[in-house]
Design an enzyme around this catalytic site. Structure first.
Site, PDB file in Angstrom:
ATOM      1  CB  CYS A   4      -0.910   0.004   1.215  1.00  0.00           C
ATOM      2  SG  CYS A   4      -1.949  -1.473   1.296  1.00  0.00           S
ATOM      3  CB  CYS A  31       1.531   1.332   4.438  1.00  0.00           C
ATOM      4  SG  CYS A  31       2.035   0.194   5.735  1.00  0.00           S
ATOM      5  N   GLY A  60       2.570  -5.782   8.652  1.00  0.00           N
ATOM      6  CA  GLY A  60       2.160  -6.987   7.945  1.00  0.00           C
ATOM      7  C   GLY A  60       0.668  -7.143   7.772  1.00  0.00           C
ATOM      8  CD  GLU A  61      -3.844  -8.410   5.284  1.00  0.00           C
ATOM      9  OE1 GLU A  61      -4.011  -7.177   5.252  1.00  0.00           O
ATOM     10  OE2 GLU A  61      -4.662  -9.171   5.833  1.00  0.00           O
ATOM     11  CB  SER A  85      -6.541  -4.385  10.892  1.00  0.00           C
ATOM     12  OG  SER A  85      -6.566  -3.404   9.866  1.00  0.00           O
ATOM     13  CB  SER A 137      -7.256  -1.210   5.381  1.00  0.00           C
ATOM     14  OG  SER A 137      -6.778  -1.482   6.668  1.00  0.00           O
ATOM     15  CG  LEU A 138     -13.404   0.842   2.294  1.00  0.00           C
ATOM     16  CD1 LEU A 138     -13.373  -0.616   1.895  1.00  0.00           C
ATOM     17  CD2 LEU A 138     -14.696   1.169   3.045  1.00  0.00           C
ATOM     18  CG  HIS A 139      -7.059   2.975   3.274  1.00  0.00           C
ATOM     19  ND1 HIS A 139      -7.319   3.489   4.522  1.00  0.00           N
ATOM     20  CD2 HIS A 139      -6.271   1.893   3.494  1.00  0.00           C
ATOM     21  CE1 HIS A 139      -6.728   2.750   5.447  1.00  0.00           C
ATOM     22  NE2 HIS A 139      -6.097   1.776   4.847  1.00  0.00           N
ATOM     23  CG  ASN A 186       0.026   8.631  11.817  1.00  0.00           C
ATOM     24  OD1 ASN A 186      -0.119   9.693  12.415  1.00  0.00           O
ATOM     25  ND2 ASN A 186      -0.742   7.582  12.041  1.00  0.00           N
ATOM     26  CB  CYS A 218      -1.829   4.196  12.410  1.00  0.00           C
ATOM     27  SG  CYS A 218      -2.983   2.942  12.593  1.00  0.00           S
TER      28      CYS A 218
HETATM   29  N1  SAH Z   1      -2.200  -4.961   6.991  1.00  0.00           N
HETATM   30  C1  SAH Z   1      -3.340  -4.653   7.755  1.00  0.00           C
HETATM   31  C2  SAH Z   1      -3.020  -4.242   9.180  1.00  0.00           C
HETATM   32  C3  SAH Z   1      -1.847  -3.335   9.413  1.00  0.00           C
HETATM   33  S1  SAH Z   1      -1.972  -1.650   9.060  1.00  0.00           S
HETATM   34  C4  SAH Z   1      -4.161  -3.585   7.070  1.00  0.00           C
HETATM   35  O1  SAH Z   1      -3.684  -2.995   6.115  1.00  0.00           O
HETATM   36  O2  SAH Z   1      -5.291  -3.394   7.491  1.00  0.00           O
HETATM   37  C5  SAH Z   1      -3.125  -0.914  10.205  1.00  0.00           C
HETATM   38  C6  SAH Z   1      -3.842   0.309   9.617  1.00  0.00           C
HETATM   39  O3  SAH Z   1      -2.955   1.434   9.454  1.00  0.00           O
HETATM   40  C7  SAH Z   1      -4.417   0.036   8.236  1.00  0.00           C
HETATM   41  O4  SAH Z   1      -5.719   0.554   8.121  1.00  0.00           O
HETATM   42  C8  SAH Z   1      -3.446   0.774   7.369  1.00  0.00           C
HETATM   43  O5  SAH Z   1      -3.977   1.048   6.112  1.00  0.00           O
HETATM   44  C9  SAH Z   1      -3.176   2.004   8.185  1.00  0.00           C
HETATM   45  N2  SAH Z   1      -2.004   2.778   7.741  1.00  0.00           N
HETATM   46  C10 SAH Z   1      -0.950   2.337   7.031  1.00  0.00           C
HETATM   47  N3  SAH Z   1      -0.079   3.346   6.826  1.00  0.00           N
HETATM   48  C11 SAH Z   1      -0.590   4.447   7.426  1.00  0.00           C
HETATM   49  C12 SAH Z   1      -0.132   5.785   7.602  1.00  0.00           C
HETATM   50  N4  SAH Z   1       1.048   6.180   7.124  1.00  0.00           N
HETATM   51  N5  SAH Z   1      -0.915   6.642   8.279  1.00  0.00           N
HETATM   52  C13 SAH Z   1      -2.079   6.233   8.815  1.00  0.00           C
HETATM   53  N6  SAH Z   1      -2.554   4.972   8.700  1.00  0.00           N
HETATM   54  C14 SAH Z   1      -1.826   4.079   8.008  1.00  0.00           C
HETATM   55 FE1  SF4 Z   2      -0.995  -2.370   3.214  1.00  0.00          FE
HETATM   56 FE2  SF4 Z   2      -1.442  -3.142   5.738  1.00  0.00          FE
HETATM   57 FE3  SF4 Z   2       0.588  -4.188   4.320  1.00  0.00          FE
HETATM   58 FE4  SF4 Z   2       0.728  -1.665   5.138  1.00  0.00          FE
HETATM   59  S1  SF4 Z   2       0.674  -3.449   6.433  1.00  0.00           S
HETATM   60  S2  SF4 Z   2       1.241  -2.467   3.079  1.00  0.00           S
HETATM   61  S3  SF4 Z   2      -1.415  -1.031   4.986  1.00  0.00           S
HETATM   62  S4  SF4 Z   2      -1.588  -4.397   3.867  1.00  0.00           S
END
Ligand code: SAH
Ligand code: SF4
Length: 380
Positions: free
Chosen positions: A115, A118, A168-169, A200, A222-224, A299, A342
């Site tokens: 993503c 992230c 991680g996922e 999540s 995590s929709l976004h 963040n 986060c």
């Molecule tokens: N991989 C899973 C869980 C880990 S991330 C997931 O993606 O859901 C936990 C949350 O933090 C997710 O909703 C992710 O999209 C969000 N996230 C990732 N990077 C971020 C950032 N830089 N600022 C705010 N939220 C973020």
């Molecule tokens: Fe995407 Fe969650 Fe993996 Fe970050 S930890 S790359 S938000 S799936």
């Protein structure tokens, strides 16, 4: 190879004890010592037969990943860094609040899903964590928090909630995740309620169904982005599991979920997914799914190329959702002085995917924005 007792949930430990010629109740005793009491010294486990203790010492141990660092933020957030070997480290964050203590746990060293907003995703992927490495974060944090609790720990739960929202996922590490979740829920281990354990996911559709069958806990998705065009860019796994399939999976999950809603997470990225139009599109997307919306102010991390939406923008976005009857909260950013917020978790990942720090080729033509010209590059 020596066994690590942290790798077993109740079933696994019972089977293992039986293989050693021990009765099933030994597994229950061991679970209590190891997880409830945080004990790693077999000699201290006084109600376990001496002969079995000797066998345990010979065969293995209680071996969580060692702590590399332990930092306390001004707001009480505490970030642990654990060494998972071969140059990889993972992060775990404890977030104390008035009515709960939440531990945010990692499931992988790095993340393959890339993503774009992230920090973990930018680092690439090394490997899945073992069950011992996942539950070991809770084991270690519990122990550290009990030791430093003031006044002295009275036996109450300091960690009342767990969220699988670290690095991680979790749903691409399913086999190792499930025994760890089982331990979190087990009354002989951590005894947390299903409603207080949240997985999540970025939306691994078949694994959402498997989770419903194997261990239904609270689910955050995590929709976004409210459209496939934009989500394809921000959360690349969307190309495989697009929004219609994801929403259908959420509907199915609700039949098994311990809560009667799904939490949708939505990171607020300035000029990317935060327009009024995006809010309206989001309302249409989720209208048939009982849900709560959790807006996460982005963040920042070095070279992210994104900016956090302004407060006023987040307020207005939230207002549109609320006016449509969707319960919406905005996540407070905690621990950002120690990079524990986060999406900032970086640990240290030896990238096996050899991912380059790519420029981010985002096309927003189809995104629900007033200016179709806006591209993420403008934020770099
Ligand atoms: N991989 C899973 C869980 C880990 S991330 C997931 O993606 O859901 C936990 C949350 O933090 C997710 O909703 C992710 O999209 C969000 N996230 C990732 N990077 C971020 C950032 N830089 N600022 C705010 N939220 C973020
Ligand atoms: Fe995407 Fe969650 Fe993996 Fe970050 S930890 S790359 S938000 S799936």
């Amino acid at each position: 190879m020596a066994v690590n007792l942290l790798d077993f949930d109740a079933n696994g430990l019972t089977n293992w004890c039986e293989q050693q010629g021990e009765k099933a109740f030994r597994a229950r005793q061991l679970l209590r010592w190891v997880h409830q009491r945080g004990e790693d010294d077999f000699d201290a486990m006084t109600d376990v037969a001496k002969s079995f203790r000797e066998k345990l010492k010979a065969l293995g141990g209680v071996s969580p990943a060692p702590t590399l660092s332990d930092k306390l933020s001004e707001d009480g957030t505490r970030k642990f860094l654990f060494d998972v070997g071969t140059g990889n480290a993972i992060e775990t964050v404890f977030i104390p609040e008035a009515d709960r203590g939440t531990l945010c746990i990692s499931s992988q060293a790095g993340c393959a899903l890339a993503c774009v907003f992230c920090s973990t995703g930018r680092q690439g992927f090394n490997r899945n964590l073992t069950t011992a490495e996942i539950i070991g974060q809770l084991w270690q944090a519990n122990r550290a928090l009990r030791q430093s609790a003031t006044p002295a720990w009275t036996g109450e739960r300091i960690i009342s909630n767990v969220v699988m929202m670290g690095m991680g996922e979790p749903l691409t590490n399913f086999e190792n995740l499930i025994p760890a979740l089982n331990l979190m829920l087990d009354d002989n281990a951590y005894g947390l309620s299903r409603r207080r354990v949240t997985v999540s996911t970025s939306g691994i559709v078949p694994a959402i169904d498997r989770l419903a069958a194997a261990c239904p806990v609270a689910l955050a998705v995590s929709l976004h982005a409210p459209t496939d065009a934009l989500r394809d860019q921000l959360v690349p796994i969307n190309r495989k599991y697009p929004l219609a399939a994801l929403m259908a999976a959420c509907q199915r999950y609700l039949q098994y979920a311990p809560r009667d809603f799904i939490t949708f997470e939505y990171v607020m990225l300035d000029g990317v997914n935060d327009s009024d139009d995006a809010a309206h599109a989001l309302v249409s997307l989720v209208q048939d799914v009982p849900c709560k919306l959790n807006l996460i102010p982005f963040n920042p991390f070095p070279n992210s190329g994104f900016k956090r939406s302004s407060r006023e923008r987040i307020r207005r976005f939230s207002e549109i959702l609320q006016q449509a009857g969707i319960v919406t909260t905005t996540r407070k950013t905690r621990g950002d002085d120690i990079d524990a917020a986060c999406g900032q978790l970086a640990g240290q990942v030896k990238d096996k995917t050899k991912r380059q720090l790519r420029s981010i080729p985002i096309v927003t033509e189809h995104a629900p924005r007033r200016s179709a010209q806006t591209s993420l590059e403008t934020h770099q």
